[in-house]
Design a protein around this motif. Structure first.
Motif, short mmCIF file in Angstrom:
data_model
loop_
_atom_site.label_atom_id
_atom_site.label_comp_id
_atom_site.label_asym_id
_atom_site.label_seq_id
_atom_site.Cartn_x
_atom_site.Cartn_y
_atom_site.Cartn_z
N GLY A 84 97.22 -3.60 68.18
CA GLY A 84 96.05 -3.16 68.93
C GLY A 84 96.09 -1.67 69.23
N VAL A 85 97.27 -1.18 69.62
CA VAL A 85 97.44 0.25 69.89
C VAL A 85 97.15 1.06 68.63
CG1 VAL A 85 99.12 2.04 70.48
CG2 VAL A 85 99.07 -0.09 71.79
N GLN A 86 97.67 0.58 67.50
CA GLN A 86 97.45 1.28 66.24
C GLN A 86 95.96 1.39 65.92
OE1 GLN A 86 98.47 -0.80 62.59
NE2 GLN A 86 99.42 1.05 61.77
N GLN A 87 95.21 0.31 66.10
CA GLN A 87 93.77 0.34 65.83
C GLN A 87 93.05 1.31 66.75
OE1 GLN A 87 92.45 -1.17 63.15
NE2 GLN A 87 94.55 -1.81 62.71
N GLU A 147 93.53 4.84 65.71
CA GLU A 147 92.73 5.17 64.52
C GLU A 147 91.24 5.28 64.83
OE1 GLU A 147 93.77 2.29 61.55
OE2 GLU A 147 95.86 3.01 61.38
N GLY A 148 90.89 5.12 66.12
CA GLY A 148 89.51 5.36 66.53
C GLY A 148 88.64 4.14 66.71
N ALA A 149 89.20 2.94 66.57
CA ALA A 149 88.40 1.73 66.76
C ALA A 149 88.05 1.56 68.24
CB ALA A 149 89.17 0.51 66.26
N PRO A 150 86.90 0.96 68.54
CA PRO A 150 86.47 0.79 69.93
C PRO A 150 87.14 -0.44 70.57
CG PRO A 150 84.80 -0.11 68.47
CD PRO A 150 85.87 0.48 67.58
N VAL A 151 88.46 -0.39 70.67
CA VAL A 151 89.20 -1.53 71.20
C VAL A 151 90.03 -1.13 72.41
CG1 VAL A 151 89.34 -2.70 68.96
CG2 VAL A 151 91.19 -1.16 69.66
N GLU A 152 90.32 -2.13 73.23
CA GLU A 152 91.26 -1.99 74.33
C GLU A 152 92.30 -3.11 74.19
OE1 GLU A 152 91.56 0.36 76.51
OE2 GLU A 152 89.71 1.44 76.01
N VAL A 153 93.54 -2.80 74.59
CA VAL A 153 94.60 -3.80 74.56
C VAL A 153 94.79 -4.31 75.98
CG1 VAL A 153 97.00 -4.28 73.99
CG2 VAL A 153 95.70 -2.62 72.63
N ILE A 154 94.52 -5.58 76.18
CA ILE A 154 94.61 -6.21 77.49
C ILE A 154 95.95 -6.93 77.61
CG2 ILE A 154 93.54 -7.83 79.09
CD1 ILE A 154 91.85 -5.31 78.32
N LEU A 155 96.64 -6.70 78.71
CA LEU A 155 97.88 -7.41 79.01
C LEU A 155 97.53 -8.57 79.94
CD1 LEU A 155 100.21 -4.33 79.71
CD2 LEU A 155 99.68 -5.43 77.51
N PRO A 156 97.51 -9.80 79.44
CA PRO A 156 97.06 -10.94 80.26
C PRO A 156 97.83 -11.06 81.57
CG PRO A 156 97.29 -11.59 77.97
CD PRO A 156 97.87 -10.22 78.08
N SER A 157 97.11 -11.42 82.62
CA SER A 157 97.70 -11.45 83.95
C SER A 157 98.84 -12.45 84.07
CB SER A 157 96.62 -11.76 84.99
OG SER A 157 96.01 -13.01 84.70
N VAL A 184 93.44 -8.10 72.12
CA VAL A 184 92.75 -6.91 71.63
C VAL A 184 91.26 -7.20 71.62
CG1 VAL A 184 92.58 -5.25 69.74
CG2 VAL A 184 94.77 -6.39 70.20
N VAL A 185 90.51 -6.43 72.39
CA VAL A 185 89.07 -6.69 72.52
C VAL A 185 88.27 -5.51 71.97
CG1 VAL A 185 89.39 -8.22 74.50
CG2 VAL A 185 88.96 -5.79 74.90
N ASN A 186 87.20 -5.85 71.27
CA ASN A 186 86.26 -4.83 70.80
C ASN A 186 85.23 -4.64 71.92
OD1 ASN A 186 83.89 -3.62 69.56
ND2 ASN A 186 84.97 -3.89 67.63
N THR A 187 85.36 -3.57 72.65
CA THR A 187 84.52 -3.35 73.82
C THR A 187 83.04 -3.19 73.45
OG1 THR A 187 85.07 -0.98 73.72
CG2 THR A 187 86.37 -2.36 75.20
N ALA A 188 82.78 -2.60 72.29
CA ALA A 188 81.39 -2.41 71.85
C ALA A 188 80.73 -3.76 71.56
CB ALA A 188 81.35 -1.52 70.61
N GLU A 189 81.46 -4.65 70.90
CA GLU A 189 80.90 -5.97 70.59
C GLU A 189 80.65 -6.79 71.85
OE1 GLU A 189 79.87 -7.28 67.61
OE2 GLU A 189 80.11 -5.20 66.98
N LYS A 202 93.13 -6.25 63.69
CA LYS A 202 92.31 -5.55 62.69
C LYS A 202 90.90 -6.12 62.64
CE LYS A 202 96.45 -4.46 59.99
NZ LYS A 202 97.26 -4.75 58.79
N LEU A 203 90.78 -7.46 62.75
CA LEU A 203 89.45 -8.08 62.74
C LEU A 203 88.66 -7.70 63.99
CD1 LEU A 203 90.45 -11.63 61.42
CD2 LEU A 203 89.18 -9.86 60.17
N ALA A 204 89.35 -7.58 65.12
CA ALA A 204 88.67 -7.12 66.34
C ALA A 204 88.23 -5.67 66.19
CB ALA A 204 89.60 -7.27 67.54
N ALA A 205 89.06 -4.87 65.55
CA ALA A 205 88.74 -3.45 65.38
C ALA A 205 87.49 -3.25 64.53
CB ALA A 205 89.93 -2.72 64.75
N THR A 206 87.31 -4.07 63.50
CA THR A 206 86.13 -3.94 62.64
C THR A 206 84.90 -4.58 63.25
OG1 THR A 206 86.63 -5.99 61.45
CG2 THR A 206 87.57 -3.94 60.56
N GLY A 207 85.08 -5.38 64.31
CA GLY A 207 83.96 -6.06 64.94
C GLY A 207 83.62 -7.38 64.29
#
Length: 359
Positions: free
Chosen positions: A243-246, A249-259, A147-152, A226-231
């Protein structure tokens, strides 16, 4: 004439009372039939995410209003350790939504009783005990994502990692949090998957390199998301569901499925092997309910996966292709048999960055 009217009024009142009594008796009978006359107290140990429990239990409480449930909830590692510590003296009557590898570890200590729930035939073979009567039956599977915070990451001018290998790059130093495998089922399934995917030597080297970038190991599988969602941290190795739940709820996150693929576990149920059988009938009713169609749909809505064939609609925001990326050679029996050794070795190497445990 007045007497005649009075008799009619009395007759109507009497009829009304009889109808009301009949309806009351009918309602009472309906409730009794619905609950099959079952009543009493049942102690349930679970690792299901806390916010999901009341959603899931609604239909059980409607069906069995006279059964009082004592829910004991904690993370997978803590519930597993609690059960192993309590042994035959455990208060639990039934285990609901615990990692199958944990249940297999309990079975090695002869703590599980065999019971094949009604409708267990609809559960796909990979997600239930191969023996009959079953020692465990799965509801859903939970998977590890990133789960990555894209804004950060954008602020730091860093790319979004697409693989586990990306996470050991020096630019991500102190930006990553992941669950502690001794206290979190998500943490353990992740470490177990790495050991199976990469081979033991490769996986321990990878974890050593990753450790250089880890800021903390949390005691909850959902907390890194949750920590990623808050930045607070830019990257969390966490439950895909969390990650999907965050994101929902509007957090600037994306859920990455590792290759390399997703580590996964079965969230499963089991009957505790107890000398005192007084609650066994209630426990079996609970296990039947736990894979009923209504609650199976709710598991899917939360986790985006079902242990049975279905045509359920995917939850909003759930990443496409998650099922296809589940590591195909995941061996739950191997994980259970090697659990103690894995945790001992991991603890010796990496526990220095474990977050403090809450009192």
């Amino acid at each position: 004439m007045k007497n005649h009217i009075l008799k009619i009024v009395i007759l109507l009142v009497t009829l009304h009372l009889l109808v009301a009594c009949g309806q009351a008796n009918s309602n009472q009978a309906s409730t009794t039939n619905q609950s099959n006359g079952l009543s009493g107290e049942l102690t349930v140990y679970t690792a299901i995410e806390e916010e999901l429990i009341p959603q899931y239990l609604q239909s059980f409480e409607e069906k069995y209003p006279d059964i009082k449930l004592n829910i004991v909830r904690d993370s997978t590692g803590i519930i597993t350790a609690k059960l192993l510590s309590e042994g035959k003296n455990t208060q639990a009557d039934v285990v609901w939504g615990l990692a199958a590898s944990s249940l297999l570890a309990l079975d090695q200590k002869a703590m599980l009783a065999g019971y094949t729930p009604k409708e267990s035939d609809k559960i796909l073979q990979a997600f239930k005990d191969s023996n009959k009567p079953h020692k465990w039956v799965g509801n859903t599977a939970f998977m590890t994502g990133v789960v990555v915070n894209t804004a950060e990451l954008e602020k730091k001018n860093l790319p979004i990692p697409q693989s586990y290998e990306d996470l050991i790059k020096p630019e991500y130093k102190d930006l990553i949090v992941m669950p502690h495998p001794a206290s979190s089922g998500t943490g353990f399934l992740t470490v177990s998957a790495w050991l199976q995917m990469m081979g033991e030597d490769g996986a321990w080297q990878f974890m050593n390199d990753l450790h250089q970038n880890i800021a903390a190991y949390t005691h909850s599988g959902s907390k890194p998301a949750k920590l990623a969602a808050t930045g607070e941290y830019a990257i969390g190795i966490s439950l895909v569901y969390s990650g999907v739940q965050q994101k929902q709820e509007g957090a600037p996150v994306e859920v990455i499925l590792p290759s390399e693929g997703l580590g996964w576990e079965v969230e499963a149920n089991a009957l505790i092997n107890k000398e005192d059988k007084k609650n066994e009938k209630l426990a079996k009713a609970f296990l039947d309910w736990a894979i009923s169609d209504e609650v199976m749909k709710k598991y899917y809505e939360a986790n985006g996966f079902s242990t049975m064939k279905n045509d359920f609609a995917k939850p909003e925001g759930f990443p496409i292709g998650a099922e296809d990326k589940m590591y195909p050679d995941n061996d739950l029996n191997w994980a259970a048999q090697n659990r103690d050794v894995i945790l001992k070795d991991w603890d010796a190497k990496f526990n220095s960055k474990a977050e403090p445990k809450e009192e």
